[in-house]
Design a protein around this motif. Structure first.
Motif, PDB file in Angstrom:
ATOM      1  N   ALA A   1     -21.566 -15.661 -26.792  1.00  0.00           N
ATOM      2  CA  ALA A   1     -22.275 -16.923 -26.587  1.00  0.00           C
ATOM      3  C   ALA A   1     -23.429 -16.996 -27.563  1.00  0.00           C
ATOM      4  CB  ALA A   1     -22.810 -17.014 -25.159  1.00  0.00           C
ATOM      5  N   VAL A   2     -23.809 -18.243 -27.904  1.00  0.00           N
ATOM      6  CA  VAL A   2     -25.037 -18.485 -28.664  1.00  0.00           C
ATOM      7  C   VAL A   2     -25.944 -19.286 -27.732  1.00  0.00           C
ATOM      8  CG1 VAL A   2     -26.039 -19.767 -30.591  1.00  0.00           C
ATOM      9  CG2 VAL A   2     -23.965 -18.406 -30.942  1.00  0.00           C
ATOM     10  N   VAL A   3     -27.229 -18.969 -27.684  1.00  0.00           N
ATOM     11  CA  VAL A   3     -28.128 -19.724 -26.813  1.00  0.00           C
ATOM     12  C   VAL A   3     -29.205 -20.395 -27.653  1.00  0.00           C
ATOM     13  CG1 VAL A   3     -27.753 -18.167 -24.867  1.00  0.00           C
ATOM     14  CG2 VAL A   3     -29.666 -17.755 -26.438  1.00  0.00           C
ATOM     15  N   SER A   4     -29.850 -21.376 -27.057  1.00  0.00           N
ATOM     16  CA  SER A   4     -30.925 -22.060 -27.777  1.00  0.00           C
ATOM     17  C   SER A   4     -32.207 -21.264 -27.641  1.00  0.00           C
ATOM     18  CB  SER A   4     -31.124 -23.461 -27.205  1.00  0.00           C
ATOM     19  OG  SER A   4     -31.580 -23.388 -25.883  1.00  0.00           O
ATOM     20  N   GLU A   5     -33.142 -21.525 -28.564  1.00  0.00           N
ATOM     21  CA  GLU A   5     -34.459 -20.874 -28.508  1.00  0.00           C
ATOM     22  C   GLU A   5     -35.098 -21.039 -27.137  1.00  0.00           C
ATOM     23  OE1 GLU A   5     -36.179 -22.781 -32.020  1.00  0.00           O
ATOM     24  OE2 GLU A   5     -37.337 -20.944 -32.266  1.00  0.00           O
ATOM     25  N   SER A   6     -34.986 -22.278 -26.608  1.00  0.00           N
ATOM     26  CA  SER A   6     -35.638 -22.538 -25.327  1.00  0.00           C
ATOM     27  C   SER A   6     -35.007 -21.689 -24.221  1.00  0.00           C
ATOM     28  CB  SER A   6     -35.542 -24.021 -24.972  1.00  0.00           C
ATOM     29  OG  SER A   6     -34.204 -24.456 -25.041  1.00  0.00           O
TER      30      SER A   6
END
Lengths: 884, 107
Positions: free
Chosen positions: A643-648
């Protein structure tokens, strides 16, 4: 040519002048003679010739009254109507005698009244008119909510809905529905149609009694029976040519035949449907319906006498009972009941009223302006009035004469204003996407015309009464004596006129500050970084029907084949698939768990926006990767789940540490964990300027879905590729239509269309106000200069320099502008608070705007005063000082 | 006994000439053709209304016709009092004008 109809305008005007008893005959004669004259001529010609006829008809009203022998009056002066007609005729003559005054006053009033008429049409159509559903005040909109997770409204799970339906005590009828698109094959080419799946009670609540065939009955809700469908009236006209025999025929939807059982009435619409809907399908219970898949909306009609508050309390009690009964699924879930009116126009109402109030201020300025001009003329006509009084005209008679002139002006101005409003409204419908609810219900109807007529009369009184009283009240002897050697005119009247200029400038400042704030806010919105690059990118949507793509493998194969084919189109730089397109309005939110912090209870639940994307998505959209990597072709089924997640997401759930290598999972126990391999920049998912919840991205091929959106970066104008893209997709699946084709720039422009609309509107009001105020200032200064020409001439004869004459004029004007600016800034400080909800990235007391508006006003005012000032320096002392 | 002005005379004569087909449009056409004046419907309506109020004309309402958008016509005919007024005016006119042919010639 079909039988021509007399236009509404003509009918309206005829209504004004021809007595009701004669109206039908007159209209008939009018139409007949115009046809005889013009034959099947042009609309415009017909209208102009009708108008010429009407000019004649005005004599019916204003001409000498019918003299019927037995009714003849002894004293003609006693006849009120005759006097009124004489006042009016005299007024028209006076207007014709000073065309400059008349034209400026008419344009001013037309602008003011026209803008108000247009704005009121909008307010009336959107907010004031009752909603077009039976017992609309009893209709409520239902949703679930989960306040502990911060969700104020959420779609309803079907089992929960069925329980609400059974256990509530406040509703007469309750219906559920959801919207989806279906593929219609059998036309010229496969088509996607917008459909609502609705439960049995839906049409009864919303009053959609079919005009042909029948509505849904209990048997239609049986999943084992053959499919049935109801057609929207517009769709039936377009696709079936309005053929009544369409009912009973069969339509293939998603590969399954459905019998057409009826046609919905023309003009009937689902309350919140902005883009239109073609089909209604029965909402049939499915085996997979549960308490955790939320996808339905609810609509209900309360029992008579039940209030929204009581209905809310009732459903909350039901929801609480369900929480106790099904803690696993229903904990935290409540019910939300809102009135239909609130849901439909609740958001638009305050905005529209603010705009209406602003445009009211413009009209106020217009009235002040015309009052100014009337006063100025009143000074000139003081002599005329004094002579009239001396000859025996009563004071009331003189006031009435002057008032009649003002009312005449405002009524003509109002008529012009209505024409202006028609043009404005047409612009509203052509130039804008559906930015307001109920936009199709906006029209210039009787209510609006009634409003306009009242407004015109009120304005006429407002700008006419005081000047009339002041002129008529002036001292007779003094007025007769004052033949021009007086120096600056009557001092009370001068003070009054100065006061009016201050008011005008002040109002203009208030409006300009308001529009300045909106402009700054809009610019901030424009500069807002959405988190991705929109330029040159195209998106298109191909939802896969479950029937054709039942398994993950089918969806994966479709994605691979289409991506490969689209990439070969000349002009396509790169292409990717995503299940969600930012800012487009759709979302998908999933609950998830962190491996290192398993939830102890429902209060620990966390959730995120879930995107499933193909390799290259981040690079193509220009979403920066802060750390780690993006997906590659190796992230396929069978490989490690990633998975890739957002900075937030990282900052919220892994504060102070790197998310890389951490593991998360969607769905509860038993679902596989996914490893975070990258962190991407935040994307504004919902709309620009609104912080959206954290995002999680998964590789499409590891969890394929039916919501397939293509995002394409093109090296040529993106829309030129649409045909080629459709061809390639239909090579993979000939039954697959392409929908939602838009550039990302279009999506963003639509998202900001509402702020753009109100900014443009308020700015045009502000500029109109500025223009009117400046015209008013100019008028006052010119008048002062004209009045003081003798004094100026004398000063020049005595050797005054031009510069000192200029200073003389400016000394008169500058204090007025300064006072107006101060008053206006004070008003703006108090009033701009109402704009709070519309502002983004700028405070209601933004110092930049509060500084810039006075500067603008002073600059424009300086120019407006320059012309009369220069004129003053050209005064010829010889002429002004010569005896009369 | 009342009397009719010049334009009222013309209108009544037009109504007589038109027989059963006299209403706003035809009266105006008749007058424009025969007297080469330009007239508006408003003028015609005003005069017809006045003549009716004086009792010189009577009116009735026709069936609606498609040509006029399904609206009815108001058809006029001359009442006995009107005929009397026309006759008297004509007699007066002829009497006063008799023997003046030479004087009325353009000089």
């Amino acid at each position: 040519m079909s039988a021509p109809r007399t236009s509404r305008l003509i009918r309206f005007l005829v209504g004004l002048v021809v007595p009701r008893s004669e109206r039908e005959y007159f209209l008939g004669d009018l139409e007949e003679s115009v046809i005889r004259e013009q034959g099947s001529g042009h609309d415009a010609e017909r209208r102009s010739s009708s108008l010429r006829e009407l000019a004649g008809a005005f004599q019916l009203l204003f001409g000498p009254r019918r003299k019927v022998p037995q009714q003849r009056r002894r004293n003609r002066g006693d006849n009120m109507l005759q006097e009124l007609a004489r006042d009016v005729r005299f007024g028209v003559r006076m207007m014709a005698r000073s065309p400059g005054f008349t034209i400026v006053a008419l344009i001013t009033m037309a602008l003011g009244i026209g803008a108000n008429t247009a704005m009121f049409s909008v307010v009336n159509g959107v907010v004031l008119k009752p909603l077009p559903y039976p017992d609309a005040e009893r209709i409520v909109f239902l949703m679930e909510n989960n306040l502990s997770r911060g969700w104020n409204s959420f779609t309803i799970a079907p089992q929960t809905f069925l329980d609400w339906q059974e256990q509530n005590r406040s509703m007469e009828l309750m219906a559920a529905y959801w919207s989806r698109t279906v593929t219609y094959t059998g036309g010229d080419r496969p088509e996607r149609l917008a459909a609502y799946q609705v439960s049995e009670e839906y049409l009864e609540i919303l009053g959609g009694e079919p005009v042909l065939g029948r509505g849904f009955v209990e048997e239609d809700m049986d999943p084992n029976r053959e499919g049935v469908v109801l057609l929207d009236h517009g769709f039936w006209r377009e696709s079936f040519g309005g053929d009544p025999d369409a009912v009973g025929r069969s339509m293939v939807l998603n590969g399954v035949p459905h019998t057409i059982i009826g046609v919905l009435p023309a003009g009937w619409r689902h309350p919140f449907n902005r883009s239109g809907m073609e089909l209604l399908l029965p909402l049939r219970p499915q085996s997979w319906w549960g308490r955790q898949n939320h996808f339905l909306w609810g609509i209900a009609r309360m029992k008579p006498g039940v209030t929204v508050e009581r209905a809310q309390a009732d459903l909350s009690a039901v929801a609480a009972a369900l929480e106790a009964e099904y803690p696993g699924s229903n904990t935290g879930w409540g019910a939300s009941v809102r009135s239909l009116d609130d849901v439909m126009v609740g958001e638009a109402r305050p905005q529209l009223f603010i705009l209406l109030a602003s445009v009211g201020l413009v009209l106020l300025i217009a009235c002040v302006n015309v009052a100014q001009m009337t006063l100025a003329r009143g000074s000139d006509r003081g002599h005329e009035m004094a002579v009239r009084t001396a000859l025996g005209a009563g004071r009331a008679r003189v006031v009435r004469q002057l008032l009649a002139e003002s009312l005449l002006l405002s009524l003509f101005g109002g008529t012009l204003g209505v024409l202006l409003a028609v043009v404005c409204l047409r612009g509203l419908f052509v130039g804008w996407p559906e930015i307001l609810p109920r936009m199709q219900e906006i029209d210039l109807n009787g209510t609006v015309l009634f409003f306009t007529a009242g407004l015109s009369l009120a304005s006429g009184l407002l700008f006419g009464l005081y000047p009339a009283l002041s002129v008529a009240g002036s001292n007779l002897g003094e007025a007769l004596r004052r033949t021009g050697w007086g120096v600056t005119g009557d001092s009370t009247r001068r003070r009054l006129r100065a006061g009016l200029v201050v008011v005008e400038v002040g109002l203009a400042v208030v409006l300009l500050v308001g529009s300045g704030l909106l402009i700054r806010s809009f610019l901030a919105l424009q500069n807002e970084d959405p988190g991705f690059q929109a330029g040159g990118r195209l998106t298109a949507y191909t939802p896969l029907p479950n029937a054709d793509y039942p398994a993950a493998d089918d969806r994966r194969a479709y994605a691979e084949a289409t991506l490969e084919r689209i990439a070969t189109i000349p002009g396509v730089e790169s292409v990717a698939i995503t299940t969600l397109v930012p800012v487009s309005g759709r979302d998908e939110i999933w609950g998830l768990q962190l491996e290192e912090r398993p939830p102890r209870g429902p209060e620990d639940a966390i959730s995120a926006l879930l995107y499933r994307v193909s390799p290259g998505y981040f690079e193509m959209l220009g979403i920066p990767l802060r750390t780690g990597r993006e997906f590659t072709r190796d992230d396929r089924e069978g490989a490690t789940r990633v998975a890739v997640v957002s900075e937030s997401f990282g900052q919220t759930h892994f504060p102070g540490e790197s998310p890389l290598g951490k593991r998360i999972r969607f769905g509860g126990e038993g679902s596989p964990f996914l490893e975070i391999v990258g962190v991407a920049g935040n994307v504004q998912h919902y709309r620009l300027g609104q912080t959206s919840m954290p995002q999680v991205y998964l590789p499409f091929s590891q969890r394929p879905d039916t919501d397939v959106n293509f995002v394409i970066k093109a090296s040529v104008p993106p829309l030129s590729l649409v045909r080629a893209i459709r061809t390639e997709i239909q090579t993979v699946d000939p039954n697959m239509p392409l929908e939602g084709v838009r550039t990302l720039e279009q999506i963003i422009a639509e998202d900001t269309s509402n702020p753009r609309f109100r900014t443009m509107l308020l700015t045009s009001f502000g500029l109109t106000a500025l223009l009117l105020a400046v015209v008013g200032l100019y008028g006052v200064m010119s008048y002062t200069v004209a009045q003081r020409s003798r004094e100026i001439g004398m000063r020049m004869a005595l050797g005054a320099q031009q510069s000192s004459i200029l200073r003389l004029v400016y000394r008169d004007g500058v204090p007025l502008v300064a006072a107006g600016v101060v008053v206006g800034l004070g008003g703006a400080l108090a009033l701009t608070r109402v704009l709070q909800a519309m502002l983004f990235g700028v405070g209601v007391h933004d110092p930049g705007v509060f500084a810039a508006v006075p500067l603008l006003l002073v600059a424009v005012a300086a120019v407006a005063m320059l012309i009369p000032a220069v004129r003053a320096t050209r005064v010829d002392p010889v002429k002004t000082l010569a005896p009369e | 006994m009342g009397h009719a002005g010049e334009f009222e005379m013309l209108v009544m004569l037009a109504v007589v000439r038109l027989g059963s087909g006299a209403y706003g449009v035809t009266v105006r056409e008749e007058l424009e053709r025969e007297t080469s004046r330009t007239l508006t419907l408003g003028t015609i309506y005003k005069t017809l209304g006045r003549l009716e109020a004086k009792g010189y004309l009577r009116s009735r309402t026709s069936e609606p016709t498609a040509e006029r958008g399904g609206r009815r016509k108001k058809l006029y005919e001359v009442a006995p009092a009107g005929l009397l007024a026309i006759r008297r005016s004509l007699v007066d006119l002829r009497r006063l004008a008799s023997g003046l042919d030479l004087k009325l010639e353009k000089r």
